[in-house]
Design a protein around this motif. Structure first.
Motif, PDB file in Angstrom:
ATOM      1  N   TYR A  52      -8.064   3.417 -23.955  1.00 18.90           N
ATOM      2  CA  TYR A  52      -7.115   2.621 -23.173  1.00 18.90           C
ATOM      3  C   TYR A  52      -5.681   2.822 -23.671  1.00 18.90           C
ATOM      4  O   TYR A  52      -5.102   1.936 -24.325  1.00 18.90           O
ATOM      5  CB  TYR A  52      -7.490   1.142 -23.253  1.00 18.90           C
ATOM      6  CG  TYR A  52      -8.977   0.880 -23.118  1.00 18.90           C
ATOM      7  CD1 TYR A  52      -9.662   1.233 -21.964  1.00 18.90           C
ATOM      8  CD2 TYR A  52      -9.700   0.296 -24.163  1.00 18.90           C
ATOM      9  CE1 TYR A  52     -11.026   1.003 -21.828  1.00 18.90           C
ATOM     10  CE2 TYR A  52     -11.062   0.057 -24.037  1.00 18.90           C
ATOM     11  CZ  TYR A  52     -11.716   0.413 -22.884  1.00 18.90           C
ATOM     12  OH  TYR A  52     -13.068   0.183 -22.760  1.00 18.90           O
ATOM     13  N   HIS A 106      -7.372  -5.437 -29.035  1.00 20.93           N
ATOM     14  CA  HIS A 106      -6.722  -4.577 -28.040  1.00 20.93           C
ATOM     15  C   HIS A 106      -5.290  -4.999 -27.726  1.00 20.93           C
ATOM     16  O   HIS A 106      -4.788  -4.717 -26.630  1.00 20.93           O
ATOM     17  CB  HIS A 106      -7.544  -4.557 -26.759  1.00 20.93           C
ATOM     18  CG  HIS A 106      -8.816  -3.763 -26.863  1.00 20.93           C
ATOM     19  ND1 HIS A 106      -8.811  -2.406 -27.055  1.00 20.93           N
ATOM     20  CD2 HIS A 106     -10.112  -4.153 -26.814  1.00 20.93           C
ATOM     21  CE1 HIS A 106     -10.060  -1.967 -27.103  1.00 20.93           C
ATOM     22  NE2 HIS A 106     -10.866  -3.008 -26.972  1.00 20.93           N
ATOM     23  N   SER A 165      -3.467  -2.021 -26.808  1.00 20.95           N
ATOM     24  CA  SER A 165      -4.117  -1.172 -25.807  1.00 20.95           C
ATOM     25  C   SER A 165      -3.505  -1.404 -24.435  1.00 20.95           C
ATOM     26  O   SER A 165      -2.771  -2.370 -24.210  1.00 20.95           O
ATOM     27  CB  SER A 165      -5.615  -1.479 -25.746  1.00 20.95           C
ATOM     28  OG  SER A 165      -6.254  -1.209 -26.974  1.00 20.95           O
ATOM     29  N   ALA A 189      -8.241  -2.102 -20.972  1.00 23.32           N
ATOM     30  CA  ALA A 189      -9.112  -2.676 -22.001  1.00 23.32           C
ATOM     31  C   ALA A 189      -9.785  -3.951 -21.533  1.00 23.32           C
ATOM     32  O   ALA A 189     -10.845  -4.341 -22.058  1.00 23.32           O
ATOM     33  CB  ALA A 189      -8.307  -2.952 -23.273  1.00 23.32           C
TER      34      ALA A 189
END
Length: 286
Positions: A225, A271, A274, A278
């Motif tokens: 991601y 995340h 990210s 994600a």
């Protein structure tokens, strides 16, 4: 002149009637049945044959298309032997029920294709209507030309449940877009801006997001991601602003809160840096 493969259509609601009409226009001898026989009057006037019972309708053609209210109604109309018939069930339902019905049809000597109609009744019979089918490839291949009378056909695979799975996914996608637009219209309405006035910007935004999907699909498949268009933390800051504004305006805040909660879970799961995709991991969880 009716020179094509004979077809039976069971169920003549708005969609069932459109299916039967498309077969008639394409030149297929079409037998129809409906619990309320008056719904067949227009089709009979155009050349269809009205059967007196579901069993008689099934016996009239090698290809039997079913489009009724639910799977309970499907069980009611598919009563009796199905020797050599191919049943194409275009009734909405779940993947598990599609697989169970495929087994039942096979037990009674028939073949089974499950299908989903991605079109309004008015589009049936044109290339704009997309119909997705699942079930044994040889069955689909044998009847692809006839089913092509209904619109553009897609075969998704041999698993009879795949059509229903795709339908569920597509409904979630459509509801997500529509609910987002309606939530936006509620926010703008507080400033005296009509939904119609917002439409050009909304359509542009939807087109922009559609352009992201090929890349997002690859990321979802690969589990990687990259933050090409902003991190989860960046999105969270904007989501916080939307939640606060909805609260201050007095409009419904449930959808923005849900989206923010999912992003917060993704951030907690590691995340924060990210990209937005994600969040797919949150949707995959029970």
């Amino acid at each position: 002149m009716h020179t094509g493969t004979p077809v039976t259509v069971l169920g003549l609601g708005l969609m069932g009637g459109a299916l039967a009409g498309a077969f008639l226009r394409a030149g297929h001898p079409t037998t129809v049945w409906n619990r309320t026989t008056a719904k067949a009057d227009d089709l009979v006037a155009r050349g269809a044959t009205l059967a007196g019972s579901p069993a008689a309708a099934i016996a009239a053609a090698p290809l039997v298309v079913v489009c009724v209210s639910d799977y309970g109604a499907v069980a009611d109309v598919l009563d009796g032997p199905l020797d050599g018939r191919v049943v194409v069930n275009l009734t909405s339902g779940t993947p598990s029920r599609a697989r169970a019905l495929a087994e039942e049809v096979a037990r009674r000597g028939g073949g089974y294709l499950d299908g989903g109609i991605m079109a309004v009744p008015e589009a049936v019979g044109t290339a704009e209507a997309v119909l997705a089918y699942s079930g044994p490839q040889p069955l689909y291949d044998a009847h692809e030309s006839t089913l092509g009378s209904l619109g553009t056909g897609l075969h998704l695979g041999d698993d009879p449940g795949l059509s229903a799975t795709h339908e569920m996914a597509t409904l979630v996608l459509m509801w997500g877009m529509l609910n987002g637009f309606l939530n936006a219209a509620a926010i703008l309405g507080t400033a005296g801006v009509s939904a119609s006035a917002y439409l050009p910007i909304a359509q542009t935004a939807i087109g922009t997001v559609a352009g992201w999907l090929p890349g997002y699909a690859r990321q979802a498949d690969d589990g990687i991601y990259p933050a090409d268009d902003g991190t989860i933390d960046t999105h969270l800051a904007a989501m916080t602003h939307v939640v606060e504004e909805c609260e201050s305006l007095g409009v419904n805040v449930e959808l923005p809160r849900l989206v923010k909660a999912l992003a917060e879970r993704a951030a907690t799961a590691g995340h924060r840096a990210s990209g937005y995709v994600a969040l797919v991991e949150q949707f995959r969880k029970p």
